[in-house]
Design a protein around this motif. Structure first.
Motif, PDB file in Angstrom:
ATOM      1  N   GLU A 175      88.312  26.149  34.659  1.00 11.23           N
ATOM      2  CA  GLU A 175      89.587  25.469  34.431  1.00 11.23           C
ATOM      3  C   GLU A 175      90.620  26.384  33.778  1.00 11.23           C
ATOM      4  O   GLU A 175      91.789  26.371  34.149  1.00 11.23           O
ATOM      5  CB  GLU A 175      89.358  24.225  33.555  1.00 11.23           C
ATOM      6  CG  GLU A 175      88.769  23.041  34.302  1.00 11.23           C
ATOM      7  CD  GLU A 175      89.692  22.511  35.392  1.00 11.23           C
ATOM      8  OE1 GLU A 175      90.917  22.423  35.152  1.00 11.23           O
ATOM      9  OE2 GLU A 175      89.198  22.230  36.488  1.00 11.23           O
ATOM     10  N   GLU A 176      90.192  27.178  32.808  1.00 13.54           N
ATOM     11  CA  GLU A 176      91.153  28.030  32.100  1.00 13.54           C
ATOM     12  C   GLU A 176      91.730  29.113  33.009  1.00 13.54           C
ATOM     13  O   GLU A 176      92.812  29.656  32.743  1.00 13.54           O
ATOM     14  CB  GLU A 176      90.509  28.671  30.861  1.00 13.54           C
ATOM     15  CG  GLU A 176      89.431  29.687  31.176  1.00 13.54           C
ATOM     16  CD  GLU A 176      88.835  30.353  29.934  1.00 13.54           C
ATOM     17  OE1 GLU A 176      89.501  31.224  29.357  1.00 13.54           O
ATOM     18  OE2 GLU A 176      87.708  29.992  29.549  1.00 13.54           O
ATOM     19  N   LEU A 177      91.049  29.438  34.085  1.00 18.63           N
ATOM     20  CA  LEU A 177      91.506  30.491  35.009  1.00 18.63           C
ATOM     21  C   LEU A 177      92.090  29.928  36.303  1.00 18.63           C
ATOM     22  O   LEU A 177      92.409  30.693  37.219  1.00 18.63           O
ATOM     23  CB  LEU A 177      90.333  31.416  35.353  1.00 18.63           C
ATOM     24  CG  LEU A 177      89.641  32.128  34.196  1.00 18.63           C
ATOM     25  CD1 LEU A 177      88.467  32.934  34.712  1.00 18.63           C
ATOM     26  CD2 LEU A 177      90.608  33.014  33.447  1.00 18.63           C
ATOM     27  N   LYS A 178      92.228  28.607  36.368  1.00 17.50           N
ATOM     28  CA  LYS A 178      92.553  27.962  37.646  1.00 17.50           C
ATOM     29  C   LYS A 178      93.804  28.539  38.300  1.00 17.50           C
ATOM     30  O   LYS A 178      93.802  28.873  39.495  1.00 17.50           O
ATOM     31  CB  LYS A 178      92.715  26.455  37.424  1.00 17.50           C
ATOM     32  CG  LYS A 178      92.922  25.667  38.703  1.00 17.50           C
ATOM     33  CD  LYS A 178      92.931  24.169  38.412  1.00 17.50           C
ATOM     34  CE  LYS A 178      93.134  23.363  39.692  1.00 17.50           C
ATOM     35  NZ  LYS A 178      93.137  21.907  39.407  1.00 17.50           N
ATOM     36  N   ALA A 179      94.880  28.703  37.528  1.00 14.96           N
ATOM     37  CA  ALA A 179      96.141  29.183  38.112  1.00 14.96           C
ATOM     38  C   ALA A 179      95.985  30.599  38.668  1.00 14.96           C
ATOM     39  O   ALA A 179      96.458  30.900  39.773  1.00 14.96           O
ATOM     40  CB  ALA A 179      97.241  29.139  37.059  1.00 14.96           C
ATOM     41  N   GLU A 180      95.300  31.466  37.915  1.00 16.26           N
ATOM     42  CA  GLU A 180      95.118  32.846  38.373  1.00 16.26           C
ATOM     43  C   GLU A 180      94.224  32.917  39.606  1.00 16.26           C
ATOM     44  O   GLU A 180      94.480  33.710  40.524  1.00 16.26           O
ATOM     45  CB  GLU A 180      94.512  33.682  37.246  1.00 16.26           C
ATOM     46  CG  GLU A 180      95.431  33.895  36.061  1.00 16.26           C
ATOM     47  CD  GLU A 180      94.742  34.658  34.952  1.00 16.26           C
ATOM     48  OE1 GLU A 180      94.641  35.897  35.055  1.00 16.26           O
ATOM     49  OE2 GLU A 180      94.279  34.019  33.983  1.00 16.26           O
ATOM     50  N   LEU A 181      93.188  32.096  39.639  1.00 17.38           N
ATOM     51  CA  LEU A 181      92.291  32.084  40.801  1.00 17.38           C
ATOM     52  C   LEU A 181      93.014  31.584  42.042  1.00 17.38           C
ATOM     53  O   LEU A 181      92.821  32.108  43.146  1.00 17.38           O
ATOM     54  CB  LEU A 181      91.056  31.235  40.510  1.00 17.38           C
ATOM     55  CG  LEU A 181      90.166  31.696  39.351  1.00 17.38           C
ATOM     56  CD1 LEU A 181      89.008  30.730  39.142  1.00 17.38           C
ATOM     57  CD2 LEU A 181      89.643  33.111  39.576  1.00 17.38           C
ATOM     58  N   LEU A 182      93.859  30.580  41.875  1.00 20.70           N
ATOM     59  CA  LEU A 182      94.623  30.066  43.008  1.00 20.70           C
ATOM     60  C   LEU A 182      95.636  31.092  43.509  1.00 20.70           C
ATOM     61  O   LEU A 182      95.928  31.146  44.709  1.00 20.70           O
ATOM     62  CB  LEU A 182      95.319  28.758  42.630  1.00 20.70           C
ATOM     63  CG  LEU A 182      94.387  27.544  42.475  1.00 20.70           C
ATOM     64  CD1 LEU A 182      95.163  26.333  41.962  1.00 20.70           C
ATOM     65  CD2 LEU A 182      93.696  27.205  43.789  1.00 20.70           C
ATOM     66  N   ASP A 183      96.142  31.925  42.600  1.00 21.10           N
ATOM     67  CA  ASP A 183      97.045  33.001  43.026  1.00 21.10           C
ATOM     68  C   ASP A 183      96.324  33.982  43.943  1.00 21.10           C
ATOM     69  O   ASP A 183      96.900  34.481  44.916  1.00 21.10           O
ATOM     70  CB  ASP A 183      97.592  33.749  41.804  1.00 21.10           C
ATOM     71  CG  ASP A 183      98.675  32.964  41.065  1.00 21.10           C
ATOM     72  OD1 ASP A 183      99.207  31.991  41.657  1.00 21.10           O
ATOM     73  OD2 ASP A 183      98.984  33.317  39.912  1.00 21.10           O
ATOM     74  N   VAL A 184      95.062  34.287  43.626  1.00 22.67           N
ATOM     75  CA  VAL A 184      94.264  35.168  44.488  1.00 22.67           C
ATOM     76  C   VAL A 184      94.115  34.554  45.871  1.00 22.67           C
ATOM     77  O   VAL A 184      94.294  35.226  46.896  1.00 22.67           O
ATOM     78  CB  VAL A 184      92.868  35.414  43.867  1.00 22.67           C
ATOM     79  CG1 VAL A 184      91.938  36.087  44.875  1.00 22.67           C
ATOM     80  CG2 VAL A 184      92.985  36.261  42.617  1.00 22.67           C
ATOM     81  N   LEU A 185      93.784  33.274  45.900  1.00 22.85           N
ATOM     82  CA  LEU A 185      93.625  32.580  47.181  1.00 22.85           C
ATOM     83  C   LEU A 185      94.927  32.605  47.974  1.00 22.85           C
ATOM     84  O   LEU A 185      94.933  32.868  49.183  1.00 22.85           O
ATOM     85  CB  LEU A 185      93.176  31.139  46.921  1.00 22.85           C
ATOM     86  CG  LEU A 185      92.819  30.290  48.132  1.00 22.85           C
ATOM     87  CD1 LEU A 185      91.711  30.935  48.948  1.00 22.85           C
ATOM     88  CD2 LEU A 185      92.402  28.892  47.688  1.00 22.85           C
ATOM     89  N   GLY A 186      96.046  32.374  47.282  1.00 19.12           N
ATOM     90  CA  GLY A 186      97.349  32.391  47.949  1.00 19.12           C
ATOM     91  C   GLY A 186      97.673  33.744  48.537  1.00 19.12           C
ATOM     92  O   GLY A 186      98.174  33.852  49.666  1.00 19.12           O
ATOM     93  N   ALA A 187      97.359  34.809  47.794  1.00 20.61           N
ATOM     94  CA  ALA A 187      97.625  36.158  48.284  1.00 20.61           C
ATOM     95  C   ALA A 187      96.791  36.472  49.520  1.00 20.61           C
ATOM     96  O   ALA A 187      97.277  37.088  50.476  1.00 20.61           O
ATOM     97  CB  ALA A 187      97.335  37.175  47.178  1.00 20.61           C
TER      98      ALA A 187
END
Length: 373
Positions: A1-13
């Motif tokens: 949960e604490e990394l959710k935004a950063e992990l989603l950025d990887v997926l988006g890239a």
């Protein structure tokens, strides 16, 4: 949960570039993890099992060879051995650390092997296998006694491959070199797993090989990608064992936190020790030698009435595990190796008593007090 935004950025890239296999994210993680481990090369692969298997292949180990390891580990260690056509050869563990006992390794080589003057190799007397390598497993997040193992291996011309799948960031003080060394930096090569439950875990399957040997790293890069030197030019027959770019991106983000997470695990281990000290006569605590900086992938205690304790903890909604209940030499999958009950008494004794207590970076002191109570 604490990394959710950063992990989603990887997926988006990845979605934006369609860079799902190889590319900058894989190369970036390989570079970062090699630096973290203190080695020249890291090769990302599909799993920890792939990592160990490909390392054996790159070292030229195959049919007719025997590889020494311990029966107290996950079966992936021996699957990698048998899947390259080699034979697993077991030695017992040190009861204090649960890792390979160098004295048992030496005893096996001196008492159960013969020297073949024609090949210059040791041969296992029972199986006829050429003894090619030794695989110390850094179990539960603590490194094996590598100075002693490397010294024995050098004497008998054995390749040392580290199984570091549970030891991301663990350290060992080499008395020989008078310095601390990271897991994955001391053998010919090392295998890491990034299975989600590991100290450094992907969001799926992933693994890596670390090594200082440039030629070995290049061979593994080919093996993981169908044996290709360049696209559609296959120098060897290989596998589909690549690291997904998305997983590499996730791992890069998590790697930046690994040292902090490991420190929290170490702090939790210290709290467990302090709380359990009054019960040390009935609850055996993990041993951490002066030459070790363990990262506590698991916190494993030993008790006599394990099943009763596990049931009681479960009724209090406290999860536990047993790593591992049946030693590999007694598993049905390896019944053909000819081992039997009593072959490795320390491993068998430990397997009856071990219990893994809750251990993760977010574990609170209050939760630990509850577990111990």
């Amino acid at each position: 949960e604490e990394l959710k935004a950063e992990l989603l950025d990887v997926l988006g890239a990845a979605l934006k570039t369609a860079g799902f296999i190889g590319g900058p994210m894989v190369a970036g993680f390989e570079r970062e993890f090699a630096e973290f481990c203190g080695v020249a090369h890291c090769v990302g692969v599909g799993s920890g099992t792939d990592a160990l298997r490909f390392a054996f292949m790159a070292a030229g180990i195959g049919p007719g060879d025997g590889i020494i390891t311990v029966p107290h580990t996950f079966i992936a260690t021996t699957e990698a051995i048998s899947q390259v056509g080699a034979s697993p050869l077991f030695v017992d563990i040190d009861e204090a650390t649960y890792n390979m006992d160098p004295a048992q390794l030496r005893k096996y080589l001196e008492e159960q092997c013969d020297f073949d003057t024609a090949t210059g190799k040791l041969v296992d007397r029972k199986t006829g296998c050429r003894v090619a390598a030794v695989v110390p497993v850094h179990l539960y997040g603590q490194m094996a006694d590598m100075d002693a193992i490397l010294e024995i291996a050098e004497k008998y011309q054995l390749i040392v491959m580290e199984d570091a799948c549970q030891a991301h960031g663990a350290e060992y003080f080499s008395r020989k070199e008078n310095r601390w060394r990271k897991a994955g930096s001391m053998g010919k090569a090392a295998a890491f797993s990034f299975y989600p439950g590991k100290n450094l875990g992907a969001c799926g399957e992933a693994g890596a090989v670390t090594t200082d040997d440039a030629a070995m790293a290049q061979k593994i890069r080919m093996i993981r990608d169908h044996g290709q030197a360049t696209k559609y030019y296959h120098d060897v027959e290989g596998y589909n064992g690549r690291l997904d770019a998305i997983q590499a991106g996730f791992l890069s983000i998590k790697l930046r936190r690994l040292a902090g997470w490991n420190e929290k695990r170490q702090q939790a281990a210290d709290i467990y020790r302090r709380l359990l000290e009054p019960m040390k006569e009935v609850v055996g605590l993990p041993t951490e030698p002066s030459w070790s900086k363990a990262v506590y992938h698991l916190f494993v205690v030993r008790v006599q009435a394990r099943e009763a304790l596990q049931k009681t903890l479960g009724e209090a909604n406290i999860g536990t595990g047993i790593h591992y209940p049946i030693p590999l030499h007694l598993q049905k999958a390896y019944s053909g190796l000819g081992y039997q009950s009593g072959s490795f008494p320390v491993t068998e004794k430990v397997a009856r008593e071990i219990l893994s207590l809750p251990m993760f970076p977010g574990l609170s002191a209050a939760q630990q007090v509850q577990v111990v109570a």
